[in-house]
Design an enzyme around this catalytic site. Structure first.
Site, PDB file in Angstrom:
ATOM      1  N   CYS A   1       2.127   6.985  -6.879  1.00  9.91           N
ATOM      2  CA  CYS A   1       1.872   8.278  -7.523  1.00  9.91           C
ATOM      3  C   CYS A   1       2.619   9.403  -6.812  1.00  9.91           C
ATOM      4  O   CYS A   1       2.824  10.473  -7.380  1.00  9.91           O
ATOM      5  CB  CYS A   1       0.377   8.576  -7.545  1.00  9.91           C
ATOM      6  SG  CYS A   1      -0.592   7.167  -8.131  1.00  9.91           S
TER       7      CYS A   1
ATOM      8  N   PRO B   1     -12.735 -19.406 -13.530  1.00  7.84           N
ATOM      9  CA  PRO B   1     -13.744 -18.762 -12.663  1.00  7.84           C
ATOM     10  C   PRO B   1     -13.302 -18.575 -11.207  1.00  7.84           C
ATOM     11  O   PRO B   1     -13.903 -17.775 -10.487  1.00  7.84           O
ATOM     12  CB  PRO B   1     -14.951 -19.699 -12.751  1.00  7.84           C
ATOM     13  CG  PRO B   1     -14.463 -20.965 -13.372  1.00  7.84           C
ATOM     14  CD  PRO B   1     -13.216 -20.653 -14.133  1.00  7.84           C
TER      15      PRO B   1
ATOM     16  N   SER C   1       0.814  -1.227   0.000  1.00  5.69           N
ATOM     17  CA  SER C   1       0.000   0.000   0.000  1.00  5.69           C
ATOM     18  C   SER C   1       0.846   1.275   0.000  1.00  5.69           C
ATOM     19  O   SER C   1       0.615   2.170   0.788  1.00  5.69           O
ATOM     20  CB  SER C   1      -0.895  -0.034   1.248  1.00  5.69           C
ATOM     21  OG  SER C   1      -2.058   0.697   1.017  1.00  5.69           O
TER      22      SER C   1
ATOM     23  N   LYS D   1     -20.881  31.877 -15.999  1.00 10.01           N
ATOM     24  CA  LYS D   1     -20.975  30.827 -17.019  1.00 10.01           C
ATOM     25  C   LYS D   1     -19.651  30.047 -16.968  1.00 10.01           C
ATOM     26  O   LYS D   1     -18.615  30.557 -17.404  1.00 10.01           O
ATOM     27  CB  LYS D   1     -21.182  31.426 -18.406  1.00 10.01           C
ATOM     28  CG  LYS D   1     -22.576  32.024 -18.578  1.00 10.01           C
ATOM     29  CD  LYS D   1     -22.734  32.733 -19.897  1.00 10.01           C
ATOM     30  CE  LYS D   1     -22.046  34.073 -19.874  1.00 10.01           C
ATOM     31  NZ  LYS D   1     -22.436  35.023 -20.885  1.00 10.01           N
TER      32      LYS D   1
ATOM     33  N   GLY E   1      -6.424  -4.192 -11.806  1.00  8.90           N
ATOM     34  CA  GLY E   1      -5.335  -3.204 -11.867  1.00  8.90           C
ATOM     35  C   GLY E   1      -4.533  -3.238 -13.157  1.00  8.90           C
ATOM     36  O   GLY E   1      -5.001  -3.680 -14.207  1.00  8.90           O
TER      37      GLY E   1
ATOM     38  N   THR F   1     -11.089 -13.892 -14.634  1.00 12.93           N
ATOM     39  CA  THR F   1     -10.217 -14.298 -15.738  1.00 12.93           C
ATOM     40  C   THR F   1     -10.874 -15.480 -16.443  1.00 12.93           C
ATOM     41  O   THR F   1     -12.030 -15.825 -16.142  1.00 12.93           O
ATOM     42  CB  THR F   1      -8.839 -14.727 -15.206  1.00 12.93           C
ATOM     43  OG1 THR F   1      -9.015 -15.918 -14.436  1.00 12.93           O
ATOM     44  CG2 THR F   1      -8.203 -13.651 -14.346  1.00 12.93           C
TER      45      THR F   1
HETATM   46  P1  FAD Z   1       0.895  -1.949  -8.282  1.00 11.55           P
HETATM   47  O1  FAD Z   1       0.478  -0.751  -7.541  1.00 11.55           O
HETATM   48  O2  FAD Z   1       2.094  -1.858  -9.147  1.00 11.55           O
HETATM   49  O3  FAD Z   1       1.123  -3.119  -7.259  1.00 11.55           O
HETATM   50  C1  FAD Z   1       1.538  -4.379  -7.673  1.00 11.55           C
HETATM   51  C2  FAD Z   1       2.343  -5.024  -6.552  1.00 11.55           C
HETATM   52  O4  FAD Z   1       2.413  -6.417  -6.821  1.00 11.55           O
HETATM   53  C3  FAD Z   1       3.778  -4.539  -6.472  1.00 11.55           C
HETATM   54  O5  FAD Z   1       4.074  -4.017  -5.196  1.00 11.55           O
HETATM   55  C4  FAD Z   1       4.621  -5.762  -6.813  1.00 11.55           C
HETATM   56  O6  FAD Z   1       5.813  -5.835  -6.042  1.00 11.55           O
HETATM   57  C5  FAD Z   1       3.683  -6.889  -6.424  1.00 11.55           C
HETATM   58  N1  FAD Z   1       3.944  -8.140  -7.143  1.00 11.55           N
HETATM   59  C6  FAD Z   1       4.170  -8.307  -8.465  1.00 11.55           C
HETATM   60  N2  FAD Z   1       4.317  -9.607  -8.760  1.00 11.55           N
HETATM   61  C7  FAD Z   1       4.203 -10.284  -7.606  1.00 11.55           C
HETATM   62  C8  FAD Z   1       4.270 -11.642  -7.276  1.00 11.55           C
HETATM   63  N3  FAD Z   1       4.455 -12.580  -8.213  1.00 11.55           N
HETATM   64  N4  FAD Z   1       4.129 -12.003  -5.990  1.00 11.55           N
HETATM   65  C9  FAD Z   1       3.920 -11.068  -5.026  1.00 11.55           C
HETATM   66  N5  FAD Z   1       3.836  -9.763  -5.293  1.00 11.55           N
HETATM   67  C10 FAD Z   1       3.968  -9.366  -6.561  1.00 11.55           C
HETATM   68  N6  FAD Z   1      -1.842   6.613 -11.482  1.00 11.55           N
HETATM   69  C11 FAD Z   1      -2.747   7.608 -11.386  1.00 11.55           C
HETATM   70  O7  FAD Z   1      -3.943   7.358 -11.573  1.00 11.55           O
HETATM   71  N7  FAD Z   1      -2.367   8.883 -11.067  1.00 11.55           N
HETATM   72  C12 FAD Z   1      -1.071   9.209 -10.856  1.00 11.55           C
HETATM   73  O8  FAD Z   1      -0.757  10.366 -10.544  1.00 11.55           O
HETATM   74  C13 FAD Z   1      -0.100   8.194 -10.991  1.00 11.55           C
HETATM   75  N8  FAD Z   1       1.202   8.482 -10.819  1.00 11.55           N
HETATM   76  C14 FAD Z   1       2.124   7.483 -10.890  1.00 11.55           C
HETATM   77  C15 FAD Z   1       3.458   7.808 -10.695  1.00 11.55           C
HETATM   78  C16 FAD Z   1       4.419   6.828 -10.752  1.00 11.55           C
HETATM   79  C17 FAD Z   1       5.848   7.184 -10.563  1.00 11.55           C
HETATM   80  C18 FAD Z   1       4.032   5.458 -10.971  1.00 11.55           C
HETATM   81  C19 FAD Z   1       5.055   4.377 -11.005  1.00 11.55           C
HETATM   82  C20 FAD Z   1       2.710   5.137 -11.186  1.00 11.55           C
HETATM   83  C21 FAD Z   1       1.734   6.143 -11.149  1.00 11.55           C
HETATM   84  N9  FAD Z   1       0.382   5.855 -11.366  1.00 11.55           N
HETATM   85  C22 FAD Z   1      -0.533   6.875 -11.291  1.00 11.55           C
HETATM   86  C23 FAD Z   1      -0.071   4.495 -11.709  1.00 11.55           C
HETATM   87  C24 FAD Z   1      -0.613   3.766 -10.483  1.00 11.55           C
HETATM   88  O9  FAD Z   1       0.346   3.804  -9.478  1.00 11.55           O
HETATM   89  C25 FAD Z   1      -0.943   2.334 -10.878  1.00 11.55           C
HETATM   90  O10 FAD Z   1      -1.919   2.374 -11.878  1.00 11.55           O
HETATM   91  C26 FAD Z   1      -1.466   1.512  -9.709  1.00 11.55           C
HETATM   92  O11 FAD Z   1      -0.548   1.479  -8.660  1.00 11.55           O
HETATM   93  C27 FAD Z   1      -1.756   0.081 -10.161  1.00 11.55           C
HETATM   94  O12 FAD Z   1      -2.096  -0.709  -9.071  1.00 11.55           O
HETATM   95  P2  FAD Z   1      -1.862  -2.298  -9.103  1.00 11.55           P
HETATM   96  O13 FAD Z   1      -2.371  -2.839  -7.821  1.00 11.55           O
HETATM   97  O14 FAD Z   1      -2.393  -2.864 -10.356  1.00 11.55           O
HETATM   98  O15 FAD Z   1      -0.279  -2.480  -9.214  1.00 11.55           O
END
Ligand code: FAD
Length: 545
Positions: free
Chosen positions: A42, A274, A38, A432, A280, A271
């Protein structure tokens, strides 16, 4: 019910929290291969300038605080390395003990996100001093490099949100910055991103656009970044060239992949298996307007999908309705915000669209401090359906973008924007709102009150086939004369109307498109066929500067 979650940030942590709120007794295990859960991806760029002061401030929750509140079995430094669908279990590698073990599941949620790309075509990206940015360790590495090596100059490869945010924060840290890339903020149309381009230059970012990095070499003191058009000597290089989904785990388990190797999901986040869900950045998104499949990487959708997947698993039938790509980027003193599709996308898809521009103060002009806000609304010509909007300015861009995003979600048409009753007092707005104005203009277009032409048509309008008329004041016209245009200020137009030859169309421009609209109405009443330059000469000059 035993639920296993892979990935502990936006999608994974949201799902875990919602699951617990819905079921106090479920067994919930969250695997995170890194140290942190967590965290604020961003917020990462803002740590470089210490706008965000401490590393801890980047951690929205710690395993301890999250477990204390939600009683989730959180296993950081534990990476899921295989999914066995037949036995409904995952194989996990513990990075601390170096041991591998199995964990079974009833339901599995994949939220492993995406990773930053280091293009394999570019030689030398494995040199010391070359970085990417995705998580907390990445920003700490960048920060440590600056502390230890004190580089005077940094190069950013890529002009998307992360690249621009880093450029700004590195400048604030006292470095000189060069940004190399094909363009900046490609998620908006080029005339709008051009305003951001100027802001970057104004604040000292050197922009080397329309070029790519080809290779990187290390010499004694520096890196040499070779581009398709010249070299850059730099103290560090941060590659912000986009992301690819972490879908290998899913692919190896035989789950169906979609566009750009994202995991294919339905609106329940299911996916092709089921019992396995995905949310994300790893998933394929359905674009809200066009229903096209895309890879869209944004925090809002990941968080909302986390909630939806928990609902689905707990028997609540909520659905994900698509991604609008709403975003906002801070570029020094201005913001660039966008929602829906761009004009380029509308054109590529063959949609019969039109567009309007507005360029006005973000609040009442008579109240001090009003800053210009440039707005662009794209709509379907026949139905008035709002397709998208882009907003650039120092004040109020995010607010207008959010209102438009809501209008798009609610299925309002462009002319419905006229009826929005938005809050107003002089320090905040005009009576406006720009979105009301957009509705008025679009109504005028759709009812034939006015015909528009656009900045991209200006060079092709010819004084042989029509009269080119500039209705700005004499002083304005002298300062920024547009060739071929005759100047008759709006307030003189009635008395000088006989200077305009009859029987020919009249192409009218002013600074923003407002006075020229008034002129068009006047001329039309005198029998002229008129065309108003939407967005005025401001938009034309912006793109041509
Ligand atoms: P993530 O937040 O990437 O989390 C995935 C996690 O899964 C990671 O911690 C990784 O270590 C873990 N993981 C991966 N594979 C495995 C595995 N096999 N086993 C265990 N753990 C694993 N979005 C916005 O909307 N506004 C913004 O201003 C914005 N700014 C950003 C700035 C930066 C620098 C970055 C990098 C991203 C930004 N984003 C922004 C994008 C946003 O952070 C992502 O869209 C969002 O975090 C996606 O969430 P997620 O849970 O899919 O993946």
């Amino acid at each position: 019910m035993k639920i296993v979650i892979v990935g502990g940030v936006a999608g994974g942590a949201s799902a875990a929290a919602r699951l617990r709120r819905l079921d106090e007794h479920a067994e919930i295990i969250l695997f995170e291969k890194g140290q942190h859960i967590s965290y604020a991806n961003c917020g990462l760029p803002y740590y470089v300038s210490r706008t965000i002061k401490k590393q801890e401030d980047l951690l929205v929750q710690t395993p301890k605080s999250f477990n204390g509140r939600f009683c989730i079995d959180i296993r950081t430094m534990n990476e899921v390395i295989r999914i066995n669908r037949e036995y409904k279990r995952v194989e996990v590698y513990n990075h601390v003990t170096k041991e591998t073990y199995f964990e079974t599941y009833d339901k599995l949620i994949l939220s492993p996100g995406a990773r930053a790309v280091k293009p394999s075509s570019v030689q030398g990206l494995d040199n010391e001093g070359v970085f990417t940015l995705r998580d907390v360790p990445d920003i700490m590495e960048i920060d440590n490099w600056i502390l230890e090596n004190e580089p005077e100059h940094a190069t950013i490869a890529g002009g998307g949100a992360a690249g621009i945010e880093l450029a700004e924060n590195l400048i604030m840290r006292g470095l000189k910055v060069t940004l190399v890339g094909s363009a900046i903020i490609k998620a908006v149309d080029k005339e709008m991103s051009k305003i951001a381009e100027k802001e970057l230059k104004k604040n000292g970012v050197e922009l080397l656009l329309n070029r790519y990095i080809t290779s990187v070499q290390k010499n004694a003191a520096n890196l040499v970044v070779h581009t398709t058009d010249g070299d850059v000597q730099t103290g560090m290089l941060i590659v912000c060239a986009g992301v690819v989904p972490n879908s290998k785990l899913a692919a190896e388990a035989g789950l169906k992949l979609g566009v750009r190797d994202c995991i294919a999901i339905n609106d329940k986040m299911e996916t092709s298996d089921p019992d396995i869900y995905a949310v994300g950045d790893v998933t394929e998104s359905t674009e809200f307007i066009t229903r096209e499949k895309k890879h869209i990487s944004l925090a809002g959708p990941a968080n909302r999908q986390g909630r939806i997947v928990a609902n689905q698993i707990m028997g609540i039938d909520s659905r994900y309705k698509g991604t609008q790509s709403s975003f906002v980027i801070k570029v020094f003193d201005i913001a660039v915000a966008s929602t829906g599709i761009t004009e380029i996308t509308a054109k590529d898809l063959g949609i019969d669209y039109d567009k309007v521009y507005m360029h006005a103060g973000a609040h009442a002009g008579y109240y001090p401090g009003a800053k210009p806000l440039t707005s662009k609304i794209i709509f379907e010509r026949t139905t008035g359906r709002v397709l998208g909007g882009q907003f650039v300015g120092a004040e109020g861009a995010d607010k207008r973008c959010d209102v438009l995003a809501t209008a798009i979600r609610a299925g309002l048409t462009a002319t419905d924007l006229m009826d929005l009753e938005l809050c107003y007092a002089p320090p905040f707005n005009s009576a406006k709102d720009p979105l009301n104005m957009a509705g008025f203009i679009i109504e005028n277009i759709m009812t034939g009150m006015v015909n528009n032409f656009h900045w991209e048509n200006l060079n092709s309008v010819s004084h042989k086939e029509g009269t080119l008329l500039d209705v700005r004041t004499k002083q304005e016209a002298e300062k920024n004369h547009v060739s071929k245009f005759i100047n008759i200020p709006l307030h003189e137009l009635r008395i000088r109307i006989n200077e305009i030859p009859p029987g020919k169309p009249v192409y009218v421009h002013c600074f923003s498109g407002l006075r020229s609209y008034v002129a068009c109405r006047l001329l039309k009443a005198h029998g002229f066929e008129c065309y108003n330059l939407s967005g005025g000469i401001f938009m034309y000059s912006t793109i041509n500067s």
